[in-house]
Design a protein around this motif. Structure first.
Motif, mmCIF file in Angstrom:
data_model
loop_
_atom_site.group_PDB
_atom_site.id
_atom_site.type_symbol
_atom_site.label_atom_id
_atom_site.label_comp_id
_atom_site.label_asym_id
_atom_site.label_seq_id
_atom_site.Cartn_x
_atom_site.Cartn_y
_atom_site.Cartn_z
ATOM 1 N N ILE A 120 61.448 22.855 64.629
ATOM 2 C CA ILE A 120 61.191 22.973 66.067
ATOM 3 C C ILE A 120 61.519 24.399 66.476
ATOM 4 N N ARG A 121 60.480 25.147 66.877
ATOM 5 C CA ARG A 121 60.671 26.560 67.239
ATOM 6 C C ARG A 121 60.366 26.775 68.709
ATOM 7 N N GLU A 122 61.317 27.367 69.392
ATOM 8 C CA GLU A 122 61.167 27.627 70.820
ATOM 9 C C GLU A 122 60.462 28.951 71.104
ATOM 10 N N SER A 123 60.694 29.957 70.286
ATOM 11 C CA SER A 123 60.216 31.313 70.559
ATOM 12 C C SER A 123 58.702 31.401 70.668
ATOM 13 N N GLU A 124 58.259 32.133 71.649
ATOM 14 C CA GLU A 124 56.826 32.397 71.792
ATOM 15 C C GLU A 124 56.416 33.645 71.015
ATOM 16 N N TYR A 125 57.367 34.245 70.314
ATOM 17 C CA TYR A 125 57.098 35.487 69.584
ATOM 18 C C TYR A 125 57.025 35.276 68.084
ATOM 19 N N GLY A 126 57.000 34.023 67.650
ATOM 20 C CA GLY A 126 56.898 33.747 66.231
ATOM 21 C C GLY A 126 58.195 33.999 65.492
ATOM 22 N N THR A 127 58.073 34.103 64.186
ATOM 23 C CA THR A 127 59.230 34.340 63.330
ATOM 24 C C THR A 127 59.403 35.843 63.155
ATOM 25 N N GLU A 128 60.640 36.320 63.271
ATOM 26 C CA GLU A 128 60.894 37.758 63.097
ATOM 27 C C GLU A 128 60.470 38.190 61.705
ATOM 28 N N ARG A 129 60.075 39.424 61.584
ATOM 29 C CA ARG A 129 59.541 39.954 60.320
ATOM 30 C C ARG A 129 60.540 39.812 59.163
ATOM 31 N N ALA A 130 61.817 40.097 59.416
ATOM 32 C CA ALA A 130 62.821 39.996 58.342
ATOM 33 C C ALA A 130 62.948 38.553 57.862
ATOM 34 N N SER A 131 62.942 37.596 58.796
ATOM 35 C CA SER A 131 63.016 36.183 58.411
ATOM 36 C C SER A 131 61.768 35.758 57.658
ATOM 37 N N GLU A 132 60.615 36.238 58.113
ATOM 38 C CA GLU A 132 59.371 35.885 57.428
ATOM 39 C C GLU A 132 59.388 36.368 55.982
ATOM 40 N N LEU A 133 59.819 37.605 55.762
ATOM 41 C CA LEU A 133 59.870 38.145 54.397
ATOM 42 C C LEU A 133 60.846 37.357 53.526
ATOM 43 N N THR A 134 61.991 37.004 54.089
ATOM 44 C CA THR A 134 62.973 36.205 53.344
ATOM 45 C C THR A 134 62.378 34.862 52.962
ATOM 46 N N LEU A 135 61.695 34.222 53.909
ATOM 47 C CA LEU A 135 61.099 32.915 53.645
ATOM 48 C C LEU A 135 59.953 32.995 52.643
ATOM 49 N N ARG A 136 59.131 34.037 52.760
ATOM 50 C CA ARG A 136 58.041 34.215 51.789
ATOM 51 C C ARG A 136 58.608 34.341 50.377
ATOM 52 N N ASN A 137 59.689 35.091 50.243
ATOM 53 C CA ASN A 137 60.327 35.281 48.948
ATOM 54 C C ASN A 137 60.958 33.978 48.458
ATOM 55 N N TYR A 138 61.628 33.262 49.337
ATOM 56 C CA TYR A 138 62.297 32.013 48.960
ATOM 57 C C TYR A 138 61.294 30.949 48.528
ATOM 58 N N TYR A 139 60.256 30.744 49.330
ATOM 59 C CA TYR A 139 59.303 29.678 49.038
ATOM 60 C C TYR A 139 58.257 30.092 48.020
ATOM 61 N N SER A 140 57.877 31.376 48.029
ATOM 62 C CA SER A 140 56.857 31.878 47.114
ATOM 63 C C SER A 140 55.696 30.887 47.073
ATOM 64 N N ASP A 141 55.455 30.275 45.935
ATOM 65 C CA ASP A 141 54.389 29.268 45.815
ATOM 66 C C ASP A 141 54.961 27.867 45.687
ATOM 67 N N LYS A 142 56.190 27.680 46.138
ATOM 68 C CA LYS A 142 56.894 26.407 46.005
ATOM 69 C C LYS A 142 56.208 25.303 46.811
ATOM 70 N N LYS A 143 56.116 24.142 46.218
ATOM 71 C CA LYS A 143 55.648 22.937 46.911
ATOM 72 C C LYS A 143 56.892 22.123 47.240
ATOM 73 N N VAL A 144 57.124 21.877 48.532
ATOM 74 C CA VAL A 144 58.315 21.128 48.917
ATOM 75 C C VAL A 144 58.138 19.660 48.542
ATOM 76 N N GLY A 145 59.248 18.990 48.276
ATOM 77 C CA GLY A 145 59.209 17.600 47.829
ATOM 78 C C GLY A 145 59.438 16.595 48.939
ATOM 79 N N TYR A 146 59.013 16.931 50.144
ATOM 80 C CA TYR A 146 59.199 16.042 51.289
ATOM 81 C C TYR A 146 58.100 16.318 52.308
ATOM 82 N N HIS A 147 57.996 15.435 53.306
ATOM 83 C CA HIS A 147 57.018 15.620 54.375
ATOM 84 C C HIS A 147 57.546 16.676 55.343
#
Length: 193
Positions: A127-154
């Protein structure tokens, strides 16, 4: 057992599709910059409707939360009451979205490792409140963390508005759904399914 008993057995002993339990882990990405805390309006509507459905006896919703309060906080399923309504603290200090999402992912994986039979009824709702999306630093961290990962949940996403940014695209890639705060009814139907 004759053919009639066999045919009736499946009808008598199968639960209706609506019945059961749902585990809903909510990752709250509140916008601390605006100070408006619009996320609480949405949280109230969502939880109020889930509570009404639970009180009808159709589905029991278990809630857990990952949120920022100057640090990453987790309110586990065992620490919440089904009929209680929980809110985000408008005065809490910001925590990067990436930290919250990674902790939520790990919490989901741990929960499902302990309860593999709950996988079909588990949902991580971002649940995201911000109308400005995800900050660039967080986006890069998440891209690196998830890479091509398929999550095991809905997975599902609800935001103050649909932006089509990386996080929303990630949820869709994981076969999840994206909703705006105005689409609470559609989100409830998705959670119930």
């Amino acid at each position: 057992m004759d053919w009639f008993e066999t045919a009736m057995e499946s009808e008598l002993f199968s639960e209706p599709e609506e019945n059961g339990e749902r585990y809903l882990l909510m990752c709250l990405l509140a916008d601390k910059k605006s100070g408006e805390c619009r996320i609480n309006e949405f949280l109230y509507q969502l939880q109020d409707q889930l509570n009404r459905i639970s009180s009808e006896g159709n589905v029991l919703f278990h809630k857990a939360f990952v949120y920022g309060d100057g640090r990453v906080c987790i309110r586990d399923f065992s620490e919440t009451e089904e009929q209680e309504i929980y809110y985000a603290d408008a005065c809490s200090e910001p925590v990067p979205d990436s930290h919250l999402l990674i902790i939520a992912d790990r919490a989901a994986e741990r929960f499902l490792a302990d309860r593999p039979s709950a996988a079909a009824s588990f949902l991580l709702l971002i649940i995201r409140e911000s109308e400005y999306g995800t900050e660039r630093a967080s986006e890069l961290t998440l891209r690196n963390y998830y890479s091509d990962k398929k999550v095991g949940y809905h997975l599902a996403f609800a935001g103050s508005r649909i932006q089509g940014d990386w996080l929303e695209q990630f949820v869709k890639k994981q076969e999840g759904k994206v909703f705006s705060f105005e689409e609470t009814e559609k989100l409830i139907n998705y959670i119930r399914s």
